[in-house]
Design a protein around this motif. Structure first.
Motif, PDB file in Angstrom:
ATOM      1  N   ALA A 146      43.215  32.103  27.397  1.00 14.48           N
ATOM      2  CA  ALA A 146      42.767  33.762  28.169  1.00 14.48           C
ATOM      3  C   ALA A 146      42.639  33.667  29.536  1.00 14.48           C
ATOM      4  O   ALA A 146      42.862  34.506  30.290  1.00 14.48           O
ATOM      5  CB  ALA A 146      41.601  33.909  27.366  1.00 14.48           C
ATOM      6  N   GLY A 147      41.703  32.594  29.969  1.00 15.36           N
ATOM      7  CA  GLY A 147      41.439  32.499  31.332  1.00 15.36           C
ATOM      8  C   GLY A 147      42.682  32.123  32.165  1.00 15.36           C
ATOM      9  O   GLY A 147      42.875  32.616  33.151  1.00 15.36           O
ATOM     10  N   GLN A 148      43.655  31.433  31.535  1.00 16.04           N
ATOM     11  CA  GLN A 148      44.722  31.156  32.519  1.00 16.04           C
ATOM     12  C   GLN A 148      45.545  32.214  32.810  1.00 16.04           C
ATOM     13  O   GLN A 148      46.042  32.604  33.764  1.00 16.04           O
ATOM     14  CB  GLN A 148      45.728  30.024  31.648  1.00 16.04           C
ATOM     15  CG  GLN A 148      45.724  28.595  32.239  1.00 16.04           C
ATOM     16  CD  GLN A 148      46.612  27.813  31.662  1.00 16.04           C
ATOM     17  OE1 GLN A 148      46.380  27.290  30.518  1.00 16.04           O
ATOM     18  NE2 GLN A 148      47.767  27.657  32.422  1.00 16.04           N
ATOM     19  N   VAL A 149      45.811  33.273  31.667  1.00 14.31           N
ATOM     20  CA  VAL A 149      46.518  34.465  31.717  1.00 14.31           C
ATOM     21  C   VAL A 149      45.884  35.294  32.769  1.00 14.31           C
ATOM     22  O   VAL A 149      46.735  35.894  33.542  1.00 14.31           O
ATOM     23  CB  VAL A 149      46.442  35.276  30.599  1.00 14.31           C
ATOM     24  CG1 VAL A 149      46.970  36.510  30.216  1.00 14.31           C
ATOM     25  CG2 VAL A 149      47.473  34.277  29.467  1.00 14.31           C
ATOM     26  N   LEU A 150      44.570  35.471  32.658  1.00 13.48           N
ATOM     27  CA  LEU A 150      43.992  36.401  33.538  1.00 13.48           C
ATOM     28  C   LEU A 150      44.044  35.800  35.039  1.00 13.48           C
ATOM     29  O   LEU A 150      44.365  36.618  35.910  1.00 13.48           O
ATOM     30  CB  LEU A 150      42.557  36.580  33.204  1.00 13.48           C
ATOM     31  CG  LEU A 150      42.266  37.356  31.751  1.00 13.48           C
ATOM     32  CD1 LEU A 150      40.898  37.297  31.318  1.00 13.48           C
ATOM     33  CD2 LEU A 150      42.739  38.910  32.190  1.00 13.48           C
ATOM     34  N   ARG A 151      43.682  34.619  35.168  1.00 12.71           N
ATOM     35  CA  ARG A 151      43.671  34.289  36.676  1.00 12.71           C
ATOM     36  C   ARG A 151      44.951  34.221  37.141  1.00 12.71           C
ATOM     37  O   ARG A 151      45.398  34.573  38.408  1.00 12.71           O
ATOM     38  CB  ARG A 151      43.102  32.685  36.762  1.00 12.71           C
ATOM     39  CG  ARG A 151      41.564  32.648  36.636  1.00 12.71           C
ATOM     40  CD  ARG A 151      41.123  31.240  36.762  1.00 12.71           C
ATOM     41  NE  ARG A 151      41.568  30.322  35.895  1.00 12.71           N
ATOM     42  CZ  ARG A 151      41.277  30.037  34.670  1.00 12.71           C
ATOM     43  NH1 ARG A 151      40.033  30.642  34.404  1.00 12.71           N
ATOM     44  NH2 ARG A 151      41.678  29.185  34.000  1.00 12.71           N
ATOM     45  N   GLY A 152      46.129  33.771  36.269  1.00 11.88           N
ATOM     46  CA  GLY A 152      47.460  33.987  36.442  1.00 11.88           C
ATOM     47  C   GLY A 152      47.760  35.258  37.391  1.00 11.88           C
ATOM     48  O   GLY A 152      48.309  35.639  38.236  1.00 11.88           O
TER      49      GLY A 152
END
Length: 469
Positions: free
Chosen positions: A190-196
């Motif tokens: 979830a963090g990767q998707v948002l930071r991406g």
């Protein structure tokens, strides 16, 4: 890579590109052009704008075109290994991210984020990185890059690291999940998707509802938006194209064939039509639409032999078993309704499963009522297209969970997509509407539906991206 620059000033990145290739029997490559808002938008900026579309090679023909060095000006296809693409596209994008945003998991049994998921997630990262590296290589200094959809959520962040000079936008064509559903994803993913996505200067969404959901997720799981701006751009129907295309000869031929299939009411008059045109995606709610039509025939037997449900359910993602099963259920239920209610001169449901755009336009023109009842939908262009094309003006039965509801809800008959009896009542109301009211509503629906046509939709995003920076 960050120190070298390409020539493209405007770049679009998407899984599917504007052209596809097939290998002929003699080994030749045949190109087929696609359409849609992005194609219109890139055409609108002019051929001297140094525009480039970066996309994935999806078929054997596409991969052969890349190997032979065949291609169209302004398009770069990436020959990502087929197994990597399959895991990224089917394994993650369509079987995880799409399900989360459409809130479609049967949560007692799914999702299961196990070692297989982690392996597929690594392919999704690889797939996104291939796009980021190609864009970094092709973009001129300070160029504008517009990345498309949930297939490429990691690209903005990856590209920002490679090319901090670029103006990067991302547009989401689906809904965005509310935080309590989005948090179903593993925390790190979830963090990767948002930071991406927050690597972009600007993020675009189809409605304010989806934009607000993203902001809430970003605040809850990524510490806020940082410097990323949010925009809402409600993609509209292309009125000029639709009206012109719907009056060509092949559409007239299909109208005649459909009229014959629909037949006449017992009194010799025209039968009413309830039209739906969808890809057979799980979110489109075709099965409940058929159940509601059956309920209409039960609750209001006066409509028997006087109405026909023209249902076009075109194949989608047939490489996934759950989609094949859903399509089979659509066919089974249509057959059941026809067997239960049909008479020698009346087929209650006319179901077509083979994609045919001219036939879709023919159905649009004949529509008295358009049924658009998705469980959840980013926008739903069918809801916008039918009022534009319908000859006599049509009533629109519209799910409140479609993005289009935000723009069309005032003149539509709104339904809860899970409520079969409520949808049946809405169909009765729509079929009973006076022709004058139907025509008036149809005009207002068509005006709202075409407020932001595809070319302008794309150009508005591009202008906002440049202005924001």
């Amino acid at each position: 890579m960050a120190s070298t620059y390409g020539a493209a000033q405007v770049l679009v990145a998407s899984n599917r590109g504007p052209v596809s290739y097939a290998v002929g029997e003699d080994g030749s490559l045949n190109a087929k052009r696609g359409g849609g808002g992005l194609v219109s938008g890139l055409s609108a900026i002019g051929s001297d704008a140094d525009a480039l579309w970066v996309c994935s090679a999806l078929s054997d023909g596409d991969r052969e075109a890349v190997r032979r060095g065949v291609g169209e000006d302004g398009v770069r296809m990436l020959d990502i290994p087929a197994d990597v693409h399959a895991e990224a596209y089917n394994g993650i994008a369509n079987s995880v991210l799409w399900f989360v945003h459409h809130m479609l998991y049967q949560t007692p049994l799914e999702p299961v984020f196990d070692a297989e998921f982690r392996r597929q997630w690594a392919s999704y990262e690889t797939y996104n990185r291939a796009f980021a590296e190609a864009l970094a290589e092709e973009a001129a200094r300070g160029a504008a890059v517009v990345v498309q959809d949930y297939h490429l959520t990691l690209v903005p962040g990856m590209l920002r690291e490679l090319r901090p000079d670029l103006r990067i936008g991302h547009f989401t064509h689906t809904p965005w999940a509310p935080p309590e559903y989005f948090r179903m994803l593993p925390d790190d993913v979830a963090g990767q998707v948002l930071r991406g996505m927050l690597g972009a200067d600007r993020l675009g969404f189809l409605t304010q509802r989806w934009a607000d959901a993203f902001v809430t997720c970003a605040e809850g799981f990524a510490g806020g938006l940082g410097g990323t701006r949010i925009g809402v751009h409600g993609l509209g129907a292309d009125a000029d194209f639709l009206r012109e295309r719907s009056h060509e000869r092949d559409v007239a031929e299909r109208m005649a064939a459909l009229r014959e299939e629909i037949g006449q009411a017992p009194d010799g008059g025209a039968r009413r039509t309830v039209v739906r045109v969808d890809r057979t995606e799980l979110s489109k709610n075709i099965v409940r639409g058929l159940l509601a039509y059956r309920q209409l025939l039960d609750d209001h037997p006066e409509w028997r032999e006087r109405v026909v449900h023209v249902a076009f359910a075109y194949p989608s993602r047939q490489d996934l078993a759950v989609y094949r099963d859903y399509m089979a259920e659509v066919g089974r239920l249509a057959d059941e309704i026809n067997a239960e209610y049909g008479t020698p001169g009346w087929t209650p449901v006319i179901l077509h499963l083979e994609d045919d755009f001219a036939r879709s336009l023919a159905a649009y023109r004949l529509a008295d009522v358009a049924l658009v009842n998705p469980i959840r939908d980013g926008m739903n262009l069918v809801a916008k297209e039918v009022p534009v094309v319908s000859d006599a003006g049509c009533a629109l039965v519209l799910s409140r969970e479609a993005g289009a509801y935000e723009e069309l809800g005032e003149d539509a008959i709104t339904v809860n997509p899970y409520d079969i009896t409520g949808t049946a009542a809405a169909l009765h109301e729509a079929l009973s509407m006076r022709p004058e009211e139907r025509a008036e509503r149809g005009k207002r629906l068509a005006a709202a539906a075409t407020a932001l046509p595809p070319a302008q939709w794309f150009l508005d995003q591009l202008e906002a991206l440049r202005a924001d920076r």
